[in-house]
Design a protein around this motif. Sequence first.
Motif, short mmCIF file in Angstrom:
data_model
loop_
_atom_site.label_atom_id
_atom_site.label_comp_id
_atom_site.label_asym_id
_atom_site.label_seq_id
_atom_site.Cartn_x
_atom_site.Cartn_y
_atom_site.Cartn_z
N ALA A 71 34.61 55.91 76.40
CA ALA A 71 34.96 55.91 74.98
C ALA A 71 35.91 57.05 74.63
O ALA A 71 36.46 57.08 73.53
N GLY A 72 36.09 57.99 75.54
CA GLY A 72 36.99 59.12 75.29
C GLY A 72 36.45 60.11 74.30
O GLY A 72 37.23 60.74 73.56
N THR A 73 35.13 60.31 74.29
CA THR A 73 34.54 61.23 73.31
C THR A 73 33.72 62.31 74.01
O THR A 73 33.12 62.09 75.06
N ASP A 96 31.47 66.18 72.73
CA ASP A 96 31.06 67.05 71.61
C ASP A 96 31.96 68.29 71.60
O ASP A 96 31.67 69.30 72.24
N THR A 97 33.06 68.20 70.89
CA THR A 97 34.08 69.24 70.91
C THR A 97 33.55 70.58 70.40
O THR A 97 33.83 71.64 70.98
N ALA A 98 32.79 70.55 69.33
CA ALA A 98 32.31 71.80 68.73
C ALA A 98 31.50 72.63 69.72
O ALA A 98 31.57 73.86 69.72
N ALA A 99 30.73 71.95 70.59
CA ALA A 99 29.89 72.68 71.54
C ALA A 99 30.70 73.35 72.64
O ALA A 99 30.17 74.20 73.35
N LYS A 104 42.51 67.20 77.62
CA LYS A 104 42.96 66.96 76.24
C LYS A 104 42.07 67.69 75.25
O LYS A 104 42.57 68.35 74.32
N THR A 105 40.75 67.61 75.45
CA THR A 105 39.81 68.23 74.51
C THR A 105 39.95 69.75 74.52
O THR A 105 40.01 70.39 73.46
N ILE A 106 40.02 70.34 75.70
CA ILE A 106 40.13 71.80 75.80
C ILE A 106 41.45 72.28 75.23
O ILE A 106 41.52 73.34 74.57
N GLY A 107 42.49 71.51 75.44
CA GLY A 107 43.80 71.89 74.89
C GLY A 107 43.81 71.95 73.38
O GLY A 107 44.66 72.64 72.79
N GLU A 108 42.90 71.26 72.73
CA GLU A 108 42.85 71.22 71.27
C GLU A 108 41.84 72.19 70.68
O GLU A 108 41.71 72.30 69.45
N LEU A 109 41.12 72.92 71.52
CA LEU A 109 40.12 73.87 71.01
C LEU A 109 40.80 75.09 70.38
O LEU A 109 41.89 75.49 70.77
N HIS A 110 40.11 75.69 69.44
CA HIS A 110 40.60 76.93 68.84
C HIS A 110 40.33 78.11 69.77
O HIS A 110 41.17 78.99 69.94
N ALA A 125 48.42 74.55 78.08
CA ALA A 125 47.51 75.01 77.03
C ALA A 125 47.13 76.47 77.21
O ALA A 125 46.36 77.01 76.41
N GLY A 126 47.64 77.11 78.25
CA GLY A 126 47.35 78.52 78.48
C GLY A 126 46.02 78.78 79.15
O GLY A 126 45.51 79.91 79.09
N VAL A 127 45.45 77.77 79.80
CA VAL A 127 44.18 77.91 80.51
C VAL A 127 44.47 78.02 82.00
O VAL A 127 45.20 77.22 82.56
N ARG A 128 43.90 79.03 82.63
CA ARG A 128 44.10 79.18 84.07
C ARG A 128 43.44 78.02 84.80
O ARG A 128 42.25 77.76 84.62
#
Length: 306
Positions: free
Chosen positions: A58-60, A62-65, A105-111, A162-165
């Motif tokens: 489903a491509g989902t 829990d981003t907040a966690a 994709k999810t990590i790239g969009e995290l704050h 995204a600047g993640v090693r």
Amino acid sequence: MRVAITGVRGLIGGALAASLHADGHEVVGISRSADAAGEIHGGESPAVECMVGWDVPAGTVDTAALEGLDAVVHLAGEGIGGRWSAARKAAIMSSRVDSTALLAKTIGELHAKPTVFVCGSAIGFYGDRGDEELTESSLPGDGFLAEVCKRWERAAVPLNDAGVRLVRIRTGLVVGPGAEAVERMAKVTRLCAGGPLGSGRQWWSWISLEDEVRAIRHLIDSDASGAFNLTSPNPVRQRDFQRALSAQLRRPAMLPAPSFAIRAVLGEMGQELLLDSARVLPAALERDGFAFEHPDLDSAVAVCFG
């Protein structure tokens, strides 16, 4: 340190979670069944403090966690044992590629992004290479597993932007308590039916479970990036692997399994996992200062069955 692990219920993920927890780090599991916190390889464990749900088809997730993590270690993937039907191969491929793409994709969009993303892969990346010594600079090979590994690793590349090693770990055959492949070999060996697979001259590149966990932790703490072979510096031929196992279990290793029989029973999987040859060396890992606890097979097998 707060570390998220996919595949936390598996052999490597469970051992990594236990190691991190023992040193006071917080472990977050990412799983399809987020309501079973602590259920990892070997049974219930307090190592995983919370579970985060995701649904890869489903491509989902829990981003907040995932906000504020220090590291993510991605080890999830469909098991590769058994005959490879078309449906099975599709599941093996999608479970790795699609899950990696979703995390990237999810990590790239995290704050608050993690500092490092450790992406699982395997020495299947190199294909069947005979006696050639293979390091991280070697070209990829051919075959189904090689294609899986290439696409698996490529799916994580957006994290660089995204600047993640990004660290890619190409793991060999894991030798340790609970390792399914080794336990299957041990079962056959205890029945006095162990022996060379095919010619027995194919190179098997292996690593102890303890060194696998130590290497992953080393790479989390390091500032290194790129591909790393997680294998012992001393790969062995398959017949010598069987001899070491037989010696530890005090059973003979004299009953060969012909190549044609392995192909007939196990098909493509039998060829790529059992008969193909990959002499893989951990050049990048050793350059980064990692020292193996079990560089020789006898010591690793002794820990596994001693």
